[in-house]
Enzyme design. Sequence first.
Site, PDB file in Angstrom:
ATOM      1  N   CYS A 108      37.636  30.326  41.819  1.00 38.84           N
ATOM      2  CA  CYS A 108      37.121  31.692  41.710  1.00 38.84           C
ATOM      3  C   CYS A 108      35.881  31.702  40.825  1.00 38.84           C
ATOM      4  O   CYS A 108      35.757  30.908  39.886  1.00 38.84           O
ATOM      5  CB  CYS A 108      38.197  32.608  41.112  1.00 38.84           C
ATOM      6  SG  CYS A 108      37.685  34.347  41.031  1.00 38.84           S
ATOM      7  N   ASP A 131      35.210  33.775  38.673  1.00 42.85           N
ATOM      8  CA  ASP A 131      35.585  34.333  37.369  1.00 42.85           C
ATOM      9  C   ASP A 131      35.124  33.432  36.215  1.00 42.85           C
ATOM     10  O   ASP A 131      35.414  32.234  36.196  1.00 42.85           O
ATOM     11  CB  ASP A 131      37.121  34.494  37.330  1.00 42.85           C
ATOM     12  CG  ASP A 131      37.582  35.358  36.163  1.00 42.85           C
ATOM     13  OD1 ASP A 131      37.200  35.075  35.015  1.00 42.85           O
ATOM     14  OD2 ASP A 131      38.325  36.333  36.404  1.00 42.85           O
ATOM     15  N   ARG A 185      36.121  33.049  33.400  1.00 44.02           N
ATOM     16  CA  ARG A 185      37.185  32.480  32.559  1.00 44.02           C
ATOM     17  C   ARG A 185      37.853  31.262  33.186  1.00 44.02           C
ATOM     18  O   ARG A 185      38.793  30.706  32.622  1.00 44.02           O
ATOM     19  CB  ARG A 185      38.250  33.563  32.280  1.00 44.02           C
ATOM     20  CG  ARG A 185      37.702  34.774  31.548  1.00 44.02           C
ATOM     21  CD  ARG A 185      38.660  35.942  31.628  1.00 44.02           C
ATOM     22  NE  ARG A 185      38.825  36.432  33.009  1.00 44.02           N
ATOM     23  CZ  ARG A 185      39.630  37.434  33.358  1.00 44.02           C
ATOM     24  NH1 ARG A 185      40.337  38.049  32.433  1.00 44.02           N
ATOM     25  NH2 ARG A 185      39.720  37.823  34.615  1.00 44.02           N
ATOM     26  N   HIS A 234      43.734  31.828  40.325  1.00 44.74           N
ATOM     27  CA  HIS A 234      44.202  32.127  38.965  1.00 44.74           C
ATOM     28  C   HIS A 234      44.942  33.446  38.959  1.00 44.74           C
ATOM     29  O   HIS A 234      44.623  34.358  39.722  1.00 44.74           O
ATOM     30  CB  HIS A 234      43.031  32.143  37.964  1.00 44.74           C
ATOM     31  CG  HIS A 234      42.046  33.253  38.194  1.00 44.74           C
ATOM     32  ND1 HIS A 234      42.020  34.390  37.428  1.00 44.74           N
ATOM     33  CD2 HIS A 234      41.068  33.411  39.113  1.00 44.74           C
ATOM     34  CE1 HIS A 234      41.054  35.188  37.855  1.00 44.74           C
ATOM     35  NE2 HIS A 234      40.459  34.624  38.881  1.00 44.74           N
ATOM     36  N   CYS A 275      43.661  37.663  38.975  1.00 49.56           N
ATOM     37  CA  CYS A 275      42.352  37.625  39.644  1.00 49.56           C
ATOM     38  C   CYS A 275      41.935  39.053  40.028  1.00 49.56           C
ATOM     39  O   CYS A 275      42.655  39.757  40.733  1.00 49.56           O
ATOM     40  CB  CYS A 275      42.424  36.743  40.885  1.00 49.56           C
ATOM     41  SG  CYS A 275      40.838  36.598  41.745  1.00 49.56           S
TER      42      CYS A 275
HETATM   43 CO    CO Z   1      39.420  35.596  40.305  1.00 47.92          CO
END
Ligand code: CO
Length: 207
Positions: free
Chosen positions: A42, A44, A46, A98, A101
């Site tokens: 992803c 993302d 993080r 994750h 999400c």
């Molecule tokens: Co995500």
Amino acid sequence: MKNLRKLFDQNAEWAGKIREEDPSFFERLSKEQTPEYLWIGCSDSRVPGNQIVGLEPGELFVHRNVANLVIHTDLNCLSAMQFAVEILRVKHVIICGHYGCGGVNAALQNQDLGLITNWLRHIQDIVYEKCDELEKITDDKARCDRLCELNVIQQVMNAGRTTVVQDAWKRGQELTVHGWIYSLRNGALMDLGVCVRNADEMQNIWK
Ligand code: CO
């Protein structure tokens, strides 16, 4: 004065530290890359692939998009896969989702976020497909977490069905597709136990 000075300063510090520890590091890497893994994760911020699995530059070939999707017609993802599998000859394709999400949650809540809503429709297809299982989960967070897992499993299926992976298996190339999930809460990585090494194993993904 450069814009975003702090980032350039941090880069100089980072590169300097590596050169100090291993003077030929960049020269060696500039000549070739020989990663064994393709990471599809992803976007993302993080969930930084390299750091999560403790791999250095040169060790992980990475493709990231919102909600780690492998869409049959996404030339970006397919090209990254083809390059990784056919040219770099990676041995493993890791689909890593994750928990928590935002993309998966938006799909589950049917939120309208503009253009990206179209992208997230692919996850709503999974919600539709797995609605019996998801409806039984009463806790919202737990339901979203399960959908995060189901999404990874679907993407392992999608990756295994690409011509890139199918052709590799036909050639007898050693290639495993893995489905993993990462917890933002404690940094732990979990194997969802859906790895496939050949076309036959694709039959058993949805147990
Ligand atoms: Co995500």
